[in-house]
Design a protein around this motif. Structure first.
Motif, mmCIF file in Angstrom:
data_model
loop_
_atom_site.group_PDB
_atom_site.id
_atom_site.type_symbol
_atom_site.label_atom_id
_atom_site.label_comp_id
_atom_site.label_asym_id
_atom_site.label_seq_id
_atom_site.Cartn_x
_atom_site.Cartn_y
_atom_site.Cartn_z
ATOM 1 N N LYS A 136 34.751 35.503 10.560
ATOM 2 C CA LYS A 136 33.845 36.635 10.756
ATOM 3 C C LYS A 136 32.642 36.546 9.819
ATOM 4 O O LYS A 136 31.514 36.843 10.214
ATOM 5 C CB LYS A 136 34.593 37.950 10.544
ATOM 6 C CG LYS A 136 33.723 39.166 10.841
ATOM 7 C CD LYS A 136 34.544 40.373 11.227
ATOM 8 C CE LYS A 136 33.624 41.496 11.711
ATOM 9 N NZ LYS A 136 34.376 42.661 12.210
ATOM 10 N N LYS A 212 37.078 44.823 8.905
ATOM 11 C CA LYS A 212 35.645 45.104 8.954
ATOM 12 C C LYS A 212 35.013 44.578 7.675
ATOM 13 O O LYS A 212 35.536 44.823 6.585
ATOM 14 C CB LYS A 212 35.397 46.603 9.087
ATOM 15 C CG LYS A 212 35.872 47.185 10.410
ATOM 16 C CD LYS A 212 35.849 48.701 10.410
ATOM 17 C CE LYS A 212 37.001 49.273 9.617
ATOM 18 N NZ LYS A 212 37.158 50.721 9.786
ATOM 19 N N TYR A 401 28.266 47.696 8.259
ATOM 20 C CA TYR A 401 29.257 46.729 8.696
ATOM 21 C C TYR A 401 28.608 45.432 9.162
ATOM 22 O O TYR A 401 27.490 45.444 9.705
ATOM 23 C CB TYR A 401 30.086 47.292 9.845
ATOM 24 C CG TYR A 401 31.112 48.317 9.468
ATOM 25 C CD1 TYR A 401 31.894 48.178 8.326
ATOM 26 C CD2 TYR A 401 31.331 49.440 10.267
ATOM 27 C CE1 TYR A 401 32.857 49.127 7.991
ATOM 28 C CE2 TYR A 401 32.293 50.379 9.945
ATOM 29 C CZ TYR A 401 33.045 50.223 8.804
ATOM 30 O OH TYR A 401 33.988 51.158 8.476
ATOM 31 N N ASP A 404 29.477 44.807 13.715
ATOM 32 C CA ASP A 404 30.676 45.539 14.136
ATOM 33 C C ASP A 404 30.262 46.833 14.835
ATOM 34 O O ASP A 404 29.552 47.665 14.260
ATOM 35 C CB ASP A 404 31.549 45.851 12.916
ATOM 36 C CG ASP A 404 32.983 46.144 13.289
ATOM 37 O OD1 ASP A 404 33.202 47.004 14.170
ATOM 38 O OD2 ASP A 404 33.890 45.519 12.708
#
Length: 547
Positions: A136, A212, A401, A404
């Protein structure tokens, strides 16, 4: 450095939320008006050395004490390794993985000085969890404690984006981080960063179980020092900080690194800071400020005999609600009134708290100077005092974030909505009621129920399951799993233990279900959705009957 400069990795900047989804940011206090060019690592470390504090103790650990100059020298050398050997350029994400020890702190400062982005991770995370974080955040380099190499290497095999890893605290060897550091001259040309350049991505498990990434800039790191620490905690240069939260938690990073360094104080780092070990450390090193969760303070009460903790003057609690009986019992036993507080990874640290005469027992406190808070209804309107609603906060830090869609849930109308139900009294004190989502908060750890469910469902004997937070007098909540086994599988204590052990291998061990109840079926809606609220109601009912 700026996001458009040559030889700069702009990934983090490019994946910020759209500006119209940002919270309102306030910098009203004079101390929050930072210059446009700012590097938090340089400000916290180099500035202290430059002002003549280089010989002051900085990090105390079982292996010895580092001065401010010692920490700067090691951070400079690691920064050279990052940029000269590992190819790190400003903006690259560097994963950090270690328990609370001096090298972990040196690595964090090195990443700041190099203008890169630190991605701190919990030492208990397994390869699968590290893989999600690495992919991510598009992590290309990792600095890892050699004792945690197995899961790190397994993560690299799953996530080839992790190209280079340097290990420390091991047996050495020419490729170790220490050997690389020794080959470098001292000093480092700190990267000229902007105050709003991203310097850290802190991951948190959300209610969906998908981590997250919360992005923070250099200014944010100083802002938490100049709000909660400066105005509520009020540390002094001769303080010795200690505590249990991992440095990968923003609660730990602030309480054990940035807060003490901001004032020239020292920090005691313990890799395994159990209540016993914490008390021993306080006695041995005359620690004065302690950061830990309510669970630990409760445990300490039964361990105080024959320990001299007279040096301790301030204690800070966060991570979960502080029960009034714990606060009262700790004050009676030690004379110390615990400073309660609520913070979040999205906000970086504590934004509601109180200390000294401002404490109202049982209340979390009032907004920390620099922040404002209110309680909103479901339509986003403020509710009258005494009415339970959604806690909303804004100030010099806020939620951003990493790529996201859940940004829209956390930030609404310019406010950060923390997922907590609160009420505010007529005097502006905030009183915690409950979580408004499915997050389980156990002994200060945030645990996403769906993540535990996925781990359980990976076991061949599990047909379906639902995980909730069950009330617990010691931990606040425990992870409890309701499990439907496949036909023919025996539901007994041996099977429960086998499932618990299985989960510990799949995800971080602290997330495992401490209680497993085997059931024939799970409560569902007409559309087939599991009604976890019914399971929670059932657990609360059992607790009431047991009283």
């Amino acid at each position: 450095m700026s996001a458009g400069s040559a030889h700069v990795d702009t990934f983090a900047h490019d994946n910020l939320p759209p500006r119209d989804q940002w919270p309102v940011m306030n910098f009203d206090l004079p101390e929050l008006r930072y210059p446009e060019r700012l590097n938090c690592g340089v400000e916290l470390l180099d500035r202290m050395v430059g002002q003549g504090h280089g010989d002051r103790p900085c990090i105390i650990a079982p292996g010895g004490t580092w001065t401010y100059s010692d920490l700067k020298d090691r951070a400079d050398r690691i920064a050279r390794v990052l940029t000269e050997d590992l190819g790190v350029v400003p903006g690259n994400r560097v994963l950090l993985r270690a328990a609370n020890n001096p090298m972990m702190v040196a690595c964090w400062f090195a990443v700041m000085k190099a203008g890169a982005v630190a991605v701190p991770t919990m030492p208990l995370l397994r390869a699968g969890e590290l893989t999600v974080v690495a992919e991510k955040a598009q992590v290309t380099v990792a600095l890892c404690d050699a004792r945690l190499a197995d899961e790190m290497e397994a993560a690299r095999r799953r996530a080839p984006v992790i190209g280079r890893i340097a290990y420390f605290n091991g047996e050495g060897g020419p490729e170790s981080l220490e050997a690389r550091m020794a080959a470098k001259p001292g000093g480092f040309a700190n990267v000229d960063t902007a105050a709003d350049d991203i310097c850290m991505i802190a991951f948190t498990s959300g209610t969906t179980g998908t981590p997250k990434g919360t992005m923070h800039v250099h200014r944010d790191v100083l802002a938490i020092c100049d709000t909660f620490s400066r105005h509520v905690l009020k540390p002094q240069p001769d303080d010795v900080f200690c505590g249990s939260p991992p440095l990968a938690f923003t609660f730990g990073l602030g309480g054990l690194v940035t807060f003490p360094l901001r004032v020239g104080a020292a920090t005691l780092l313990l890799e395994k800071a159990t209540p016993d070990a914490l008390l021993d450390g306080i006695a041995a090193h005359r620690a004065t400020v302690c950061f830990t969760a309510p669970t630990a303070y409760r445990a300490m009460l039964g361990l105080l005999k024959d320990r001299d903790i007279s040096s301790l003057r301030k204690c800070v609690s966060a991570g979960e609600a502080l029960p009034l009986p714990t606060w009262q019992a700790f004050r009676e036993a030690t004379g110390i009134e615990i400073i309660d507080g609520i913070g979040s990874t999205e906000m970086l640290h504590i934004f509601i708290s109180a200390s000294g005469s401002d404490i109202r027992p049982g209340s979390t406190g009032r907004p920390v100077p620099g922040y404002e808070a209110c309680v909103l209804d479901e339509e986003g309107r403020p509710v009258p005092p005494g009415t339970v609603g959604r806690l909303a906060v804004r100030g010099p830090t806020g939620c951003r974030y990493l790529a996201d869609d859940r940004q829209r849930n956390y930030v609404q109308g310019g406010w950060n909505l923390t997922g907590d139900a609160y009420k505010m009294d007529e005097d502006g004190y905030f009183w915690y009621q409950a979580r408004t989502d499915d997050m389980i908060v156990s002994s200060g750890y945030n645990i996403a129920g769906p993540e535990v469910e996925r781990a359980l469902l990976a076991h061949a004997d599990v047909a379906e399951c639902a995980v909730i937070g069950a009330p617990d007098p010691e931990r606040g909540q425990i992870v409890k799993a309701f499990v439907v086994l496949k036909p023919g599988v025996e539901a007994d204590t041996a099977k429960a233990k086998a499932l618990q052990d299985f989960v510990k291998q799949e995800i971080a061990p602290y997330k495992y279900p401490r209680a497993i109840e085997f059931v024939e079926a799970l409560p569902r809606t007409e559309s087939g959705k599991v009604q976890r609220f019914r399971l929670r109601e059932m657990e609360r009912g059992r607790l009431e009957e047991a009283k």
